[in-house]
Motif scaffolding. Structure first.
Motif, PDB file in Angstrom:
ATOM      1  N   PHE A 183     128.209  46.422  81.995  1.00 35.57           N
ATOM      2  CA  PHE A 183     128.671  47.260  83.109  1.00 35.57           C
ATOM      3  C   PHE A 183     129.506  46.421  84.072  1.00 35.57           C
ATOM      4  O   PHE A 183     130.593  46.834  84.494  1.00 35.57           O
ATOM      5  CB  PHE A 183     127.470  47.863  83.835  1.00 35.57           C
ATOM      6  CG  PHE A 183     127.779  48.408  85.207  1.00 35.57           C
ATOM      7  CD1 PHE A 183     128.329  49.667  85.361  1.00 35.57           C
ATOM      8  CD2 PHE A 183     127.521  47.649  86.345  1.00 35.57           C
ATOM      9  CE1 PHE A 183     128.631  50.166  86.628  1.00 35.57           C
ATOM     10  CE2 PHE A 183     127.807  48.136  87.610  1.00 35.57           C
ATOM     11  CZ  PHE A 183     128.372  49.410  87.743  1.00 35.57           C
ATOM     12  N   LEU A 184     129.006  45.235  84.422  1.00 34.56           N
ATOM     13  CA  LEU A 184     129.733  44.356  85.343  1.00 34.56           C
ATOM     14  C   LEU A 184     131.084  43.970  84.760  1.00 34.56           C
ATOM     15  O   LEU A 184     132.108  44.025  85.447  1.00 34.56           O
ATOM     16  CB  LEU A 184     128.909  43.093  85.618  1.00 34.56           C
ATOM     17  CG  LEU A 184     127.560  43.273  86.313  1.00 34.56           C
ATOM     18  CD1 LEU A 184     126.855  41.927  86.416  1.00 34.56           C
ATOM     19  CD2 LEU A 184     127.717  43.904  87.675  1.00 34.56           C
ATOM     20  N   MET A 185     131.080  43.593  83.491  1.00 35.66           N
ATOM     21  CA  MET A 185     132.314  43.149  82.855  1.00 35.66           C
ATOM     22  C   MET A 185     133.322  44.292  82.755  1.00 35.66           C
ATOM     23  O   MET A 185     134.517  44.100  82.997  1.00 35.66           O
ATOM     24  CB  MET A 185     131.997  42.605  81.461  1.00 35.66           C
ATOM     25  CG  MET A 185     133.194  41.996  80.761  1.00 35.66           C
ATOM     26  SD  MET A 185     132.736  41.245  79.187  1.00 35.66           S
ATOM     27  CE  MET A 185     134.341  40.678  78.631  1.00 35.66           C
ATOM     28  N   HIS A 186     132.841  45.482  82.427  1.00 33.36           N
ATOM     29  CA  HIS A 186     133.721  46.639  82.262  1.00 33.36           C
ATOM     30  C   HIS A 186     134.452  46.963  83.561  1.00 33.36           C
ATOM     31  O   HIS A 186     135.634  47.328  83.550  1.00 33.36           O
ATOM     32  CB  HIS A 186     132.915  47.845  81.799  1.00 33.36           C
ATOM     33  CG  HIS A 186     133.740  49.079  81.568  1.00 33.36           C
ATOM     34  ND1 HIS A 186     134.430  49.302  80.398  1.00 33.36           N
ATOM     35  CD2 HIS A 186     134.008  50.152  82.358  1.00 33.36           C
ATOM     36  CE1 HIS A 186     135.086  50.451  80.477  1.00 33.36           C
ATOM     37  NE2 HIS A 186     134.841  50.988  81.656  1.00 33.36           N
ATOM     38  N   PHE A 187     133.732  46.823  84.691  1.00 33.06           N
ATOM     39  CA  PHE A 187     134.328  47.169  85.977  1.00 33.06           C
ATOM     40  C   PHE A 187     134.890  45.956  86.716  1.00 33.06           C
ATOM     41  O   PHE A 187     135.279  46.047  87.880  1.00 33.06           O
ATOM     42  CB  PHE A 187     133.307  47.906  86.849  1.00 33.06           C
ATOM     43  CG  PHE A 187     133.018  49.293  86.348  1.00 33.06           C
ATOM     44  CD1 PHE A 187     133.877  50.346  86.628  1.00 33.06           C
ATOM     45  CD2 PHE A 187     131.906  49.545  85.564  1.00 33.06           C
ATOM     46  CE1 PHE A 187     133.630  51.627  86.151  1.00 33.06           C
ATOM     47  CE2 PHE A 187     131.643  50.826  85.075  1.00 33.06           C
ATOM     48  CZ  PHE A 187     132.510  51.862  85.366  1.00 33.06           C
ATOM     49  N   GLY A 188     134.908  44.804  86.040  1.00 34.60           N
ATOM     50  CA  GLY A 188     135.574  43.625  86.583  1.00 34.60           C
ATOM     51  C   GLY A 188     134.902  42.992  87.775  1.00 34.60           C
ATOM     52  O   GLY A 188     135.580  42.473  88.668  1.00 34.60           O
ATOM     53  N   ILE A 189     133.564  43.008  87.805  1.00 28.93           N
ATOM     54  CA  ILE A 189     132.836  42.361  88.900  1.00 28.93           C
ATOM     55  C   ILE A 189     131.823  41.384  88.327  1.00 28.93           C
ATOM     56  O   ILE A 189     131.402  41.516  87.177  1.00 28.93           O
ATOM     57  CB  ILE A 189     132.132  43.393  89.807  1.00 28.93           C
ATOM     58  CG1 ILE A 189     131.166  44.268  88.994  1.00 28.93           C
ATOM     59  CG2 ILE A 189     133.140  44.252  90.543  1.00 28.93           C
ATOM     60  CD1 ILE A 189     130.387  45.256  89.822  1.00 28.93           C
ATOM     61  N   ASN A 190     131.446  40.392  89.124  1.00 24.23           N
ATOM     62  CA  ASN A 190     130.514  39.362  88.661  1.00 24.23           C
ATOM     63  C   ASN A 190     129.069  39.673  88.984  1.00 24.23           C
ATOM     64  O   ASN A 190     128.160  39.161  88.338  1.00 24.23           O
ATOM     65  CB  ASN A 190     130.883  38.000  89.261  1.00 24.23           C
ATOM     66  CG  ASN A 190     132.204  37.482  88.742  1.00 24.23           C
ATOM     67  OD1 ASN A 190     132.520  37.637  87.568  1.00 24.23           O
ATOM     68  ND2 ASN A 190     132.986  36.869  89.616  1.00 24.23           N
ATOM     69  N   SER A 191     128.838  40.489  89.998  1.00 21.23           N
ATOM     70  CA  SER A 191     127.470  40.839  90.372  1.00 21.23           C
ATOM     71  C   SER A 191     127.473  42.172  91.109  1.00 21.23           C
ATOM     72  O   SER A 191     128.517  42.657  91.548  1.00 21.23           O
ATOM     73  CB  SER A 191     126.859  39.754  91.275  1.00 21.23           C
ATOM     74  OG  SER A 191     127.460  39.779  92.554  1.00 21.23           O
ATOM     75  N   LEU A 192     126.288  42.753  91.268  1.00 22.19           N
ATOM     76  CA  LEU A 192     126.165  44.032  91.958  1.00 22.19           C
ATOM     77  C   LEU A 192     126.531  43.910  93.429  1.00 22.19           C
ATOM     78  O   LEU A 192     126.873  44.909  94.069  1.00 22.19           O
ATOM     79  CB  LEU A 192     124.730  44.565  91.812  1.00 22.19           C
ATOM     80  CG  LEU A 192     124.300  44.950  90.396  1.00 22.19           C
ATOM     81  CD1 LEU A 192     122.828  45.316  90.364  1.00 22.19           C
ATOM     82  CD2 LEU A 192     125.158  46.092  89.856  1.00 22.19           C
TER      83      LEU A 192
END
Length: 210
Positions: A183-192
Motif C-alpha cells: 500500500f505504501l509503495m503503491h501510493f509513493g509514501i514511506n510510512s503512514l
C-alpha cells in the motif's frame, strides 16, 4: 478463560521466532569493519530476501538505522552512477530491491500478463478508512461506510493492499485489518505518517450502493 490460538496464529508465531533466531547469524568482523565488503554483503542479503525488515538488517550487520541508511545510499549511488535500473527502497519498516520508476513504465508494457484492475470508488473508500483508522474490524468499517464491505475487503486482501493485524482485544475475537508495505509503495509514501491530512472519514459521502 485462556485465549485459544488458531493453527494459523500458532504457525505465524513459530515463523516470527524462526526469523528472530535467524537474525543471530554472525558475519565475520573483518567484513563488518570494511565498508566495501559490508555493502557487498548487505546488497546480497537484500537481493536474496527481496524485502527484508530494517530490524533484521540491524541485527545481522550490528548497525544503527542511520548507518544502515547511509550504506544503502552508497549502494544506490553506485547503481545510479552505473545507470542501473535497480534501486533499494525503504518502505515502512522494511527495505526492498526493486526497479526504478522509469524502468517500471517500460517493463509494465512488456510484461503486462495480469489483467489490469481498476480500483473502484468503493474500494478506495474502504482502503482509505483502513489507512486512517487502522487497526479496525469489518464491523467498524461497515459502520463508517453504512454498507457491507465484505467484497471490497476480499479484493483488497487479494491485491495485497491490506492484511490481518490481529484480534481487536481479549474479549472481542474479531480480526482487524491494516495496510501493507505494498500500500505504501503503491501510493509513493514511506510510512503512514506521510498520509495527507484528511477530514474525519465520517464526513465523507460514501456511495453505499457501489
Amino acid at each position: 478463560m485462556e485465549d485459544i490460538k488458531t493453527n494459523e496464529e500458532i504457525k505465524n508465531t513459530e515463523n516470527v521466532k524462526a526469523n528472530e533466531n535467524s537474525t543471530k547469524t554472525m558475519i565475520d568482523e573483518a567484513i563488518l569493519s570494511n565498508q566495501y565488503e559490508l555493502e557487498k554483503v548487505l546488497e546480497a542479503v537484500i537481493y536474496v530476501e527481496g524485502t527484508v525488515s530494517i530490524n533484521r538488517l540491524r541485527n545481522i550487520f550490528k548497525l544503527e538505522n542511520s548507518d544502515l541508511r547511509l550504506h544503502i545510499e552508497n549502494i544506490n549511488r553506485k547503481y545510479k552512477e552505473a545507470n542501473s535500473s535497480i534501486e533499494i527502497l525503504e518502505v515502512g519498516d522494511s527495505v526492498m530491491m526493486t526497479i526504478t520508476a522509469d524502468a517500471f513504465g517500460i517493463l509494465s508494457d512488456i510484461y503486462d500478463k495480469k489483467r489490469k484492475k481498476k480500483i473502484s470508488k468503493a474500494m478506495l473508500q474502504t482502503l482509505s478508512i483502513i489507512a486512517y483508522k487502522q487497526p479496525l474490524t469489518k464491523a467498524e468499517i461497515d459502520e463508517i461506510r453504512q454498507s457491507d464491505s465484505g467484497y471490497h475487503l476480499k479484493m483488497l486482501m487479494e491485491d495485497g493492499f491490506i492484511t490481518w493485524k490481529g484480534r481487536k482485544d481479549y474479549l472481542d475475537k474479531r480480526q482487524t485489518y491494516g495496510t501493507t508495505d505494498k500500500f505504501l509503495m503503491h501510493f509513493g509514501i514511506n510510512s503512514l505518517d506521510e498520509l495527507p491530512k484528511m477530514r474525519e472519514l465520517k464526513d465523507l459521502e460514501f456511495n453505499k450502493y457501489e
